[in-house]
Design an enzyme around this catalytic site. Structure first.
Site, PDB file in Angstrom:
ATOM      1  N   ALA A  65     -28.416   5.952 -11.074  1.00  0.00           N
ATOM      2  CA  ALA A  65     -29.688   5.281 -11.387  1.00  0.00           C
ATOM      3  C   ALA A  65     -29.991   4.188 -10.367  1.00  0.00           C
ATOM      4  CB  ALA A  65     -29.624   4.676 -12.788  1.00  0.00           C
TER       5      ALA A  65
ATOM      6  N   GLY B 234     -32.029   6.482  -8.956  1.00  0.00           N
ATOM      7  CA  GLY B 234     -32.229   7.888  -8.588  1.00  0.00           C
ATOM      8  C   GLY B 234     -32.640   8.158  -7.156  1.00  0.00           C
TER       9      GLY B 234
ATOM     10  N   LYS C 241     -30.979   8.256  -4.363  1.00  0.00           N
ATOM     11  CA  LYS C 241     -30.120   9.198  -3.635  1.00  0.00           C
ATOM     12  C   LYS C 241     -30.106  10.563  -4.312  1.00  0.00           C
ATOM     13  CE  LYS C 241     -28.189   5.295  -1.584  1.00  0.00           C
ATOM     14  NZ  LYS C 241     -28.047   3.982  -2.180  1.00  0.00           N
TER      15      LYS C 241
ATOM     16  N   ARG D 231     -30.544   2.500 -17.763  1.00  0.00           N
ATOM     17  CA  ARG D 231     -30.757   2.876 -16.361  1.00  0.00           C
ATOM     18  C   ARG D 231     -30.837   4.406 -16.221  1.00  0.00           C
ATOM     19  NH1 ARG D 231     -30.116  -0.818 -12.266  1.00  0.00           N
ATOM     20  NH2 ARG D 231     -29.200   0.725 -10.878  1.00  0.00           N
TER      21      ARG D 231
ATOM     22  N   CYS E  79     -24.142  -1.142  -0.826  1.00  0.00           N
ATOM     23  CA  CYS E  79     -25.141  -1.885  -0.055  1.00  0.00           C
ATOM     24  C   CYS E  79     -24.643  -3.319   0.110  1.00  0.00           C
ATOM     25  CB  CYS E  79     -26.515  -1.817  -0.707  1.00  0.00           C
ATOM     26  SG  CYS E  79     -26.573  -2.495  -2.357  1.00  0.00           S
TER      27      CYS E  79
HETATM   28  N1  SAM Z   1     -27.458   5.648  -6.426  1.00  0.00           N
HETATM   29  C1  SAM Z   1     -28.503   4.808  -6.967  1.00  0.00           C
HETATM   30  C2  SAM Z   1     -29.780   5.028  -6.166  1.00  0.00           C
HETATM   31  O1  SAM Z   1     -29.723   5.457  -5.015  1.00  0.00           O
HETATM   32  O2  SAM Z   1     -30.874   4.820  -6.720  1.00  0.00           O
HETATM   33  C3  SAM Z   1     -28.080   3.350  -7.029  1.00  0.00           C
HETATM   34  C4  SAM Z   1     -26.801   3.144  -7.790  1.00  0.00           C
HETATM   35  S1  SAM Z   1     -26.379   1.466  -8.102  1.00  0.00           S
HETATM   36  C5  SAM Z   1     -25.901   0.916  -6.548  1.00  0.00           C
HETATM   37  C6  SAM Z   1     -24.870   1.586  -8.961  1.00  0.00           C
HETATM   38  C7  SAM Z   1     -24.943   2.201 -10.346  1.00  0.00           C
HETATM   39  O3  SAM Z   1     -23.609   2.280 -10.859  1.00  0.00           O
HETATM   40  C8  SAM Z   1     -25.729   1.394 -11.379  1.00  0.00           C
HETATM   41  O4  SAM Z   1     -26.844   2.126 -11.808  1.00  0.00           O
HETATM   42  C9  SAM Z   1     -24.727   1.173 -12.521  1.00  0.00           C
HETATM   43  O5  SAM Z   1     -25.310   1.375 -13.814  1.00  0.00           O
HETATM   44  C10 SAM Z   1     -23.658   2.211 -12.250  1.00  0.00           C
HETATM   45  N2  SAM Z   1     -22.303   1.839 -12.743  1.00  0.00           N
HETATM   46  C11 SAM Z   1     -21.826   0.624 -13.064  1.00  0.00           C
HETATM   47  N3  SAM Z   1     -20.545   0.700 -13.481  1.00  0.00           N
HETATM   48  C12 SAM Z   1     -20.204   2.001 -13.421  1.00  0.00           C
HETATM   49  C13 SAM Z   1     -19.016   2.713 -13.738  1.00  0.00           C
HETATM   50  N4  SAM Z   1     -17.937   2.109 -14.181  1.00  0.00           N
HETATM   51  N5  SAM Z   1     -19.061   4.038 -13.574  1.00  0.00           N
HETATM   52  C14 SAM Z   1     -20.151   4.665 -13.115  1.00  0.00           C
HETATM   53  N6  SAM Z   1     -21.302   4.030 -12.800  1.00  0.00           N
HETATM   54  C15 SAM Z   1     -21.325   2.726 -12.949  1.00  0.00           C
END
Ligand code: SAM
Length: 451
Positions: A102, A104, A106, A129, A220
């Site tokens: 989320a 989304g 990527k 999310r 990032c």
């Molecule tokens: N890939 C997304 C994009 O391009 O739009 C951005 C992702 S963001 C950097 C990281 C995501 O990791 C967040 O949406 C968060 O809810 C999720 N997250 C947090 N802890 C997590 C965990 N333990 N396992 C999996 N996902 C997790």
């Protein structure tokens, strides 16, 4: 950063005096980049060879408010984030998992590069999310995605090593977002907590990847306690993985072996240079880190296992669908792959869709309709996956037509045409369903999306 960057620090610090870059990536599942350029109301500057459908765009033009955005013709994504799926390079027909997906950006890029063939499982552990993720993917109009909201451990226990590629776009300390959002939560403790969490997620991701498969880790942030530190630790604990060399396009910078934290013991630290860093003073983007890791083994496709167990529609439900399809559609959708979830949502599963029993699933492939007692309501997602050529009746508008804007605000609009379902389109691209009743289109644009 002053200590780490030395002579480069002044240029790095000066980059924070400039505005953040706004990027726009064309949905080439719907139209080619060349066609988009010819129609585009925005001035577009290509981001570079690594992503031919990616552009920088001026923020003042408000690309997020244009009807083409509502029709899913592009996604707004800053240019260094566009490099992640470009480097992972998923292929049509593969099974790919986006573990932390989320909102989304990527995922939309991965399924586009896959030409919507194969299967993309896109997951975010955070339910709210994950709903944003579903909304963004809905606009994209892709068919072969499965959207889940589970922990990485639940996915690993459920699927096992089935995936050809896994992306861990990890929750991080977000220094590459400071120019856009500020860095109000940043602390050294947060950096260390992020590094620990990333290590745990990567550890679980290993058991979802087939032998020979590729794991991408992206953040990032610039902090070496995450980035090189996390990858260094991972390689030390997983000798069956090796870093693979990423292609170097203009502005792509190497990982920094010299920044590996002292407590990480790695026989060959120099390999960390094969990771890629994106610096805001060297690349027209906000900043990212990407490492590609290959699991050793025989490089054999798996993509098997128990198939989806959701029930097929009953005879009466099939008849409801067939009546709608006969009146409204010009395309045939494979009825063998239609299933009903939660007792009332008709979906078109991806081919060979896997079993999802026990997972929290938001979308099984392409939602088609909500089944009611004696009728059905076509799904908004289906409208976004269709064009004017796919349906029997349309009301087509130019993007600047005031009637289109009235419709997007939730108003009914006048229309000369037969009674029944029709597709509202902008320049031929599906935006919403509408229902024509005696010369007027009743509004079916979802309330939550109205302007
Ligand atoms: N890939 C997304 C994009 O391009 O739009 C951005 C992702 S963001 C950097 C990281 C995501 O990791 C967040 O949406 C968060 O809810 C999720 N997250 C947090 N802890 C997590 C965990 N333990 N396992 C999996 N996902 C997790």
């Amino acid at each position: 950063m002053r200590h780490l960057l030395g002579a480069d620090y002044a240029a790095f610090a000066a980059s924070y005096e400039q505005a953040a870059h706004i990027g726009l990536r064309v949905n080439t599942l719907k139209m080619s980049a060349a066609d988009f350029i010819s129609k585009s109301p925005f001035t577009l500057t290509p981001v570079g060879e690594y992503e031919p459908a990616g552009f920088r765009v001026a923020d003042e033009t408000q690309p997020g408010r244009h009807p083409y955005h509502a029709a899913g013709l592009y996604y707004l994504q800053e240019p260094s984030a566009m490099a992640v799926a470009a480097l992972l390079d998923p292929q049509p027909g593969e099974w790919v998992l986006d573990l932390a997906a989320a909102p989304g950006g990527k995922s939309t890029h991965l399924i586009t590069r896959m030409k919507d063939q194969g299967l993309l499982v896109t997951n975010d552990v955070d339910r709210s999310r994950a709903r944003d993720l579903a909304e963004n993917l809905e606009r994209w109009g892709a068919r072969n995605t499965l959207i889940t909201s589970s922990t990485p451990q639940q996915l690993a226990a459920h699927f096992g090593p089935l995936f050809d590629r896994v992306l861990v776009d990890a929750p991080c300390s977000g220094e590459g977002m400071f120019r856009k959002q500020g860095g109000f939560d940043w602390s050294e403790n947060m950096v260390l907590a992020c590094a620990r969490r990333q290590t745990a997620i990567l550890h679980t991701a290993v058991s979802l990847l087939r032998s020979g498969g590729i794991l991408a880790y992206a953040t990032c942030t610039f902090s070496p306690e995450e980035d090189e530190g996390v990858i260094g630790r991972f390689l030390a604990e997983h000798p069956d993985f090796s870093l693979i060399t990423s292609p170097r396009f203009a502005g792509f910078a190497p990982g920094q072996p010299g920044w590996l934290p002292d407590d990480v013991q790695l026989p060959d630290t120099e390999q960390l240079a094969q990771a890629t860093r994106f610096w805001p003073h060297r690349f027209a983007g906000e900043g990212h880190f990407v490492a590609l890791l290959q699991k050793s083994g025989d490089n054999r496709l798996v993509q098997s296992g128990k198939l989806n167990q959701s029930p097929h529609p009953t005879r009466a439900e099939q008849q409801l669908w067939q009546a709608f399809a006969r009146d409204a559609l010009q395309v045939e959708l494979d009825e063998e792959r239609m299933v009903v979830s939660n007792g009332r949502y008709l979906h078109l599963l991806p081919p060979n869709a896997p079993d999802t029993t026990g997972l929290y699933v938001l979308r099984h492939g392409l939602p088609l309709a909500e089944l009611r007692k004696n009728h059905l309501k076509p799904a908004h997602t289906l409208a976004l996956a269709l064009t004017a050529d796919d349906v029997a009746h349309t009301a087509n508008f130019a993007p600047d037509d005031p009637l289109l804007h009235a419709y997007l605000q939730g108003h009914p609009v006048p229309h000369n045409g037969p009674n029944g379902w029709l597709l509202i389109t902008v320049d031929g691209f599906g935006l919403s369903w509408g229902k024509c009743v005696n010369g007027q289109i009743k509004n079916h644009y979802p309330r939550g999306l109205r302007r």
